[in-house]
Motif scaffolding. Structure first.
Motif, PDB file in Angstrom:
ATOM      1  N   THR A 143       3.732  -9.510   1.911  1.00 18.77           N
ATOM      2  CA  THR A 143       3.701 -10.406   2.647  1.00 18.77           C
ATOM      3  C   THR A 143       2.559 -10.033   4.003  1.00 18.77           C
ATOM      4  O   THR A 143       2.025  -8.774   4.464  1.00 18.77           O
ATOM      5  CB  THR A 143       4.791 -11.014   3.309  1.00 18.77           C
ATOM      6  N   ALA A 144       1.909 -11.015   4.524  1.00 17.63           N
ATOM      7  CA  ALA A 144       1.864 -11.132   5.966  1.00 17.63           C
ATOM      8  C   ALA A 144       2.137 -10.043   6.537  1.00 17.63           C
ATOM      9  O   ALA A 144       1.066  -8.886   6.854  1.00 17.63           O
ATOM     10  CB  ALA A 144       1.453 -12.568   7.107  1.00 17.63           C
ATOM     11  N   MET A 145       3.548 -10.387   7.249  1.00 18.22           N
ATOM     12  CA  MET A 145       3.831  -9.227   7.754  1.00 18.22           C
ATOM     13  C   MET A 145       4.168  -7.992   7.020  1.00 18.22           C
ATOM     14  O   MET A 145       3.625  -6.893   7.841  1.00 18.22           O
ATOM     15  CB  MET A 145       5.575  -9.379   8.106  1.00 18.22           C
ATOM     16  N   GLN A 146       4.377  -7.249   6.708  1.00 21.25           N
ATOM     17  CA  GLN A 146       4.331  -6.408   5.272  1.00 21.25           C
ATOM     18  C   GLN A 146       3.164  -5.639   5.439  1.00 21.25           C
ATOM     19  O   GLN A 146       3.175  -4.502   5.601  1.00 21.25           O
ATOM     20  CB  GLN A 146       4.742  -6.667   3.843  1.00 21.25           C
ATOM     21  N   ASN A 147       2.308  -6.529   5.225  1.00 23.96           N
ATOM     22  CA  ASN A 147       0.759  -5.766   5.087  1.00 23.96           C
ATOM     23  C   ASN A 147       0.606  -4.463   6.972  1.00 23.96           C
ATOM     24  O   ASN A 147      -0.148  -4.083   7.033  1.00 23.96           O
ATOM     25  CB  ASN A 147      -0.391  -7.410   5.116  1.00 23.96           C
ATOM     26  N   VAL A 148       0.763  -6.008   7.884  1.00 25.10           N
ATOM     27  CA  VAL A 148       0.952  -5.564   8.837  1.00 25.10           C
ATOM     28  C   VAL A 148       1.131  -3.827   9.484  1.00 25.10           C
ATOM     29  O   VAL A 148       0.900  -3.117  10.005  1.00 25.10           O
ATOM     30  CB  VAL A 148       0.941  -6.276  10.876  1.00 25.10           C
ATOM     31  N   ILE A 149       2.968  -4.248   9.527  1.00 22.81           N
ATOM     32  CA  ILE A 149       3.431  -3.077   9.153  1.00 22.81           C
ATOM     33  C   ILE A 149       3.247  -1.766   8.541  1.00 22.81           C
ATOM     34  O   ILE A 149       4.245  -0.858   8.720  1.00 22.81           O
ATOM     35  CB  ILE A 149       4.514  -3.315   9.358  1.00 22.81           C
ATOM     36  N   GLU A 150       2.817  -2.369   7.161  1.00 27.85           N
ATOM     37  CA  GLU A 150       2.666  -0.880   6.383  1.00 27.85           C
ATOM     38  C   GLU A 150       2.109   0.457   6.783  1.00 27.85           C
ATOM     39  O   GLU A 150       3.109   1.182   6.294  1.00 27.85           O
ATOM     40  CB  GLU A 150       1.449  -0.996   5.611  1.00 27.85           C
TER      41      GLU A 150
END
Lengths: 253, 280
Positions: free
Chosen positions: A106-113
């Motif tokens: 998800t967008a969030m997972q992308n950002v915190i990866e």
């Protein structure tokens, strides 16, 4: 004011060969903190290659790259250590022409990866940071959406948030709007303008002359693997000294 | 009701026509299948195949079904891991890894599965005995395998080699930009593989693993030569004893067919799920 500060990037005599093709011919470049540098020029002149050498996505053939207090020198018998490359990449954020978001996240997972996997930050601690940067690019409400459900402009804004979340010293933009439909370019440029106003150090390869003249502290015109001419945007755009710059600008403006 | 598009009825009509045409075609195909099955049964009855014998003895063969499923399931899992490492080896910059995986794939694709089973079941013990004679019984005993482990080992090694190519293609199908984005974030090669490349590659590879699994269920019949009580062995044993070859092998064939059909359903279901992944 900018030029007096200790430079954050110092590239010295950088060469890159692709087989028998001499793509970068002894580039030297310094970038001051908070400076916005926009590189322009025809395609195939080495702008993107130079940008990609800065974080070693492309291995330079020879020369040296200094970032902050780190200096990496590369030569025929001198390969950089993986730790050096890692240290450079931690200090740079990269935004790609094709976004390259991770489609299975998800967008969030992308950002915190990067925070979770590279910086080993606990997820609970990373999520507020993810929220902060998604909010910064105006996409907090898309946090649980996968990239396939986002428009091109939204994808690129998430990609910018992903790079920013690592809190790099320098942001590298590789033609960030070239893959976008014309009506979506504005939203990405707006985010980039905000970043520039906040004092983010940025090196941008772009064909957006409007953006360059509005935001850049310095515009560099590149041709055939060399810097032809550089200076403040008003000087490059309204009073170019080199005939190649003139010819290029006549064609794009 | 005032805003209804007058063309909407035409659209609905076309949609209904399409749906009816599809239904008619499905019915026709189904009818052909039924006719073919009936014809087959008629031919078999004419050639004095005894349905009663089949009905009495199918239970025995059914006992082998679980063994067949077990062997295939365990083997496909091991084969997938071998294939993953094989593919990583083939894609690696390291000459040793590349050499080993290339050698492995070449040997196991270049020799018949049947010979591989013989070598593992009948040949390896020879090495084992030699090692025991040298005074290392624990190591030697590792080379002396029972029939079922031998079969699993042979199927795993053999399918692992074929699936290496499938995994290689799957890993390569994940766009280069994905790797670059991960590396730009500072990920190591291993992190990039585990977090970014593999999760995407698996979705590409799964349908092919399904095909390999279906093929393996049938290739597992070869382990019957070692006396493993799976479908083929049990069918063969009773066929010889009662001289009912057609009856027992038809029963065995039907079981494999049934297994394949169920597996195909599972595969289709999985594939549909994969296709709609990340659509939220």
């Amino acid at each position: 004011m900018l030029m007096n500060a200790e430079p954050i990037i110092r590239v010295d005599n950088l060469h890159k060969w692709f087989g028998l093709l001499h793509v970068l011919r002894g580039i030297s470049l310094t970038v001051a903190p908070r400076e916005v540098v926009v590189m322009i020029g025809r395609s195939g002149t080495g702008k993107s290659t130079l940008l990609r050498c800065l974080n070693f996505l492309e291995q330079p053939s020879s020369g040296s790259i200094a970032l902050d207090e780190l200096t990496v020198t590369v030569g025929p018998h001198l390969r950089p250590e993986p730790q050096q490359i890692f240290a450079i990449r931690l200090r740079t954020g990269m935004v790609f022409q094709e976004f390259n978001l991770f489609p299975h996240m998800t967008a969030m997972q992308n950002v915190i990866e990067g925070l979770v996997t590279v910086k080993k930050m606990p997820r609970e601690q990373a999520i507020p940071i993810g929220e902060k940067f998604l909010d910064k690019v105006g996409l907090l409400e898309k946090r649980d959406v996968h990239p396939i459900r986002l428009s091109g402009g939204q994808k690129q804004r998430v990609a910018i948030a992903r790079a920013l979340a690592m809190e790099p010293k320098v942001m590298l933009f590789d033609e960030p709007t070239s893959a976008l439909d014309p009506e979506l370019i504005g939203e990405v440029l707006d985010v980039m303008k905000d970043l520039a106003r906040e004092g983010t150090t940025m090196v941008v390869v772009s064909h957006e002359m409007g953006f360059a003249s509005e935001v850049a502290d310095r515009v560099i015109f590149m041709d055939a693997g060399e810097f032809v001419e550089q200076g403040p945007p008003h000087q490059i755009f309204s009073n170019p000294s080199d005939p190649r710059t003139k010819q290029f600008l006549e064609r794009v403006l | 009701m005032a805003e209804v598009d007058p063309d909407l009825n035409t659209g609905l009509q076309l949609l209904a026509d399409q749906r009816r045409a599809r239904l008619i075609r499905t019915t026709k195909i189904g009818t052909v299948w039924i006719i073919l099955i009936v014809l087959l049964i008629m031919v078999l009855l004419l050639t004095n195949v005894e349905p009663a014998y089949m009905a009495d003895h199918y239970g025995i063969v059914l006992q082998g079904l679980m063994t067949t499923i077990e062997i295939s399931l365990i083997s496909i899992v091991i084969a997938s891991f071998l294939a993953l490492f094989g593919a990583l080896g083939r894609l690696s910059q390291n000459s040793i890894a590349q050499g080993i995986s290339g050698f492995y794939v070449s040997i196991l694709r270049g020799t018949p599965l049947l010979i591989q089973i013989y070598i593992i079941y009948l040949g390896l013990p020879q090495i084992g005995v030699a090692i025991i004679k040298l005074g290392y019984p624990t190591i030697g005993n590792l080379f002396i395998l029972d029939a079922v482990p031998s079969g699993i080992l042979a199927l795993s090694l053999n399918y692992g080699a074929y699936m290496t190519e499938i995994f290689r293609a799957g890993l390569q199908a994940v766009g280069h930009g994905q790797r670059e984005a991960a590396e730009a974030l500072g990920m190591t090669r291993w992190q990039t593989l585990r977090r970014i490349i593999l999760p995407q590659a698996i979705r590409i590879i799964i349908p092919d693993i399904g095909n390999q699994f279906i093929a393996m269920q049938k290739d597992s019949a070869l382990v019957s030569i070692m006396g493993v009580w799976e479908i083929t062995y049990l069918a063969n044993r009773f066929a010889r004893h009662d001289i009912k070859f057609m009856e027992m092998f038809l029963v065995a064939a039907a079981m494999y067919w049934f297994l394949t059909i169920v597996s195909s359903w599972l595969q289709n279901w999985l594939e549909r799920r994969m296709a709609h992944a990340y659509e939220r």
